[in-house]
Design an enzyme around this catalytic site. Structure first.
Site: not given
Ligand code: UD1
Ligand code: CA
Length: 455
Positions: A12, A17, A83, A142, A172, A335, A353, A379, A389
């Site tokens: 959670a 850091r 915590g 710890g 720990n 792609r 692609k 070929n 496009y």
């Protein structure tokens, strides 16, 4: 035997850091999230239940848990992160009635293995056990304070520790196996009287010792339980994971890796026997490589399926399928949606692609093949472009078996080149070409004799 054991995985926290907008446990090491590594270490234990405590970026972290499809997995929300002790307090009410023992794990220890967890599970201590390790640099962790009898008296966090306690080199690991009832009774008594004003799970250890139910220490290999709290530790952990996977590929599968230092293979990438990975190769998650294929130098593959006996030299490919015996590269870009058939060839400065290339067909140099279906033994000569496009929509090109597309042909899609047909070099093809025809679509050459002298 482990059906009465539940894991509670703590995921959670934000991971301050890390200085990141993404929750720490979602950061990836060797192609898998930190949390994913922990869950994969848990999977083979076949526990009755696996509860993951989420809070920071709860939706994204929950999605990651779901994506792993772990049997018995469930999510618990810790809306406010107060915590590690508070996280477990939130999870305990979600435990199934049949659960007798609880395995508590942090979500940020990607080097964890099932073997280490099995040691903890089989240690056989009545009240519970805690994983510890000896570290040459224990800072941040710890510290484990042992009682005279050798049991654990308490765990003191680095920030709360005295100089003498900081000198303790036993840390720990943040991994515990605890009797459910003892855990529940201790959780009810946690306080936040500490440097961070949080409810520390570690205080459970002292509370249990105080009621005559001390927790035993199981000493593990330090490398396996290292926590990742910042990006520097992430890089170290990722390197260790990659190295371990390469060792597995080399020693257990039979893959040659010319230079492990410059070969980056994510942990879920499968490479088959007698494949060769040359320097500068990056194989990302979701990629598989078949037997005897030679990848690299300098190839970067993402989610690709590479067949047997393939050569992929200096190639960038993503979401592509490459058939057996194909030759690709150098300097080729495959792609998404590329499917190269058996014994195909795609060469230098070619880009594909959403393109299916049939068996034995060749795109040897300087071509763009996008939104295309190419038959067998076709070929595609140098400089061919599928003009797919028009600025608004994408259109498809079909090239049937045995066709020969001459150099520098522009194929204005949608268009079909029939089986065995030819296009003349330099043609701009706007209309379908019937099977076995020759299409010439260019202006006829005029030669003006003596023109230079007359000018
Ligand atoms: C924790 C232990 C420390 C141990 C170290 C091992 C405590 C108080 N300290 O410190 O003794 O040496 O792990 O790596 O337990 N989390 C939540 N909810 C919260 C807070 C944290 O789910 O409210 C999760 C985090 O997302 C993370 C895990 O708990 O996955 C551990 O939290 P972290 O802040 O990394 O604890 P450490 O400071 O490393
Ligand atoms: Ca940590």
């Amino acid at each position: 035997m482990t059906a009465d054991v539940a894991a509670i995985v703590l995921a959670a926290g934000q991971g301050t850091r890390f200085r990141s907008d993404t929750a720490k446990v979602l950061h990836r090491a060797a192609g898998r999230s930190l949390l994913g590594h922990v869950l994969e270490a848990v999977r083979p234990l076949e526990l009755g239940q696996v509860l993951v405590v989420v809070g920071h970026q709860a939706d994204e972290v929950s999605a990651e848990v779901e994506a792993r499809r772990l049997p018995g997995a469930g999510i618990v929300l810790q809306a406010e992160q107060r915590g590690t002790g508070h996280a477990v307090q939130e999870a305990v009410p979600a435990l199934d009635p049949g659960i007798r023992r609880v395995l508590i794990l942090p979500g940020d220890t990607p080097l964890l293995t099932p073997e280490v967890l099995t040691e903890l599970l089989t240690a056989g201590h009545a009240g519970g056990a805690l994983l510890t390790a000896r570290m040459s640099d224990p800072s941040g962790y710890g510290r484990v304070v042992r009682a005279e009898a050798g049991t654990v008296a308490r765990v003191v966090e680095h920030r709360d520790a005295t100089p003498a306690e900081r000198a303790i080199d036993e840390i720990n690991a943040g991994m515990y196996l605890l009797d459910r009832e003892l855990l529940e009774s201790a959780l009810a008594r946690l306080s936040d009287d500490n440097a961070q004003g949080e409810l520390y799970l570690t205080d459970v250890v002292e509370l249990l010792a105080g009621q005559g139910a001390p927790v035993a220490a199981v000493v593990a290999e330090a490398a396996r339980i290292a926590g990742v709290n910042d990006r520097s530790q992430l890089a170290v952990a990722a390197a260790a994971l990659r190295r371990a996977h390469l060792e597995h590929l080399m020693r257990e599968v039979g893959v040659s890796v010319t230079d492990p230092a410059t070969t980056y293979v994510d942990v879920d990438v499968e490479v088959a026997r007698d494949a060769v990975l040359l320097p500068g190769t990056i194989l990302e998650s979701g990629t598989t490589v078949g037997p005897r294929s030679v990848i690299g130098p300098h190839s970067h593959l993402t989610r690709c399926t590479i067949g047997a006996d393939v050569t992929l030299h200096s190639t960038r490919a993503s979401d592509a399928v490459v058939g057996d015996g194909a030759t690709v590269g150098p300097y080729t870009h495959l792609r998404p949606g590329t499917q190269l058939g058996r014994s195909t060839k795609v060469g230098a400065f070619a880009e594909t692609k959403n393109a299916v290339v049939g068996e034995g067909s060749k795109v040897p140099h300087l071509a763009y093949v996008g939104d295309a279906t190419i038959g067998e033994q076709v070929n595609i000569s140098c400089g061919v472009i599928t003009v797919n496009y028009d600025g608004r929509t994408k259109s498809h090109t079909t090239i049937e078996d045995g066709a020969f597309v001459g150099c520098d042909t522009m194929l204005i899609a949608p268009v079909t080149i029939g089986a065995g047909a030819y296009t003349a070099a330099g043609s701009t093809i706007t209309d379908d070409v019937p099977a076995r025809a020759l299409a010439i679509a260019r202006s006829r050459q005029t030669v003006k004799e003596g023109w230079v002298d007359r000018r």
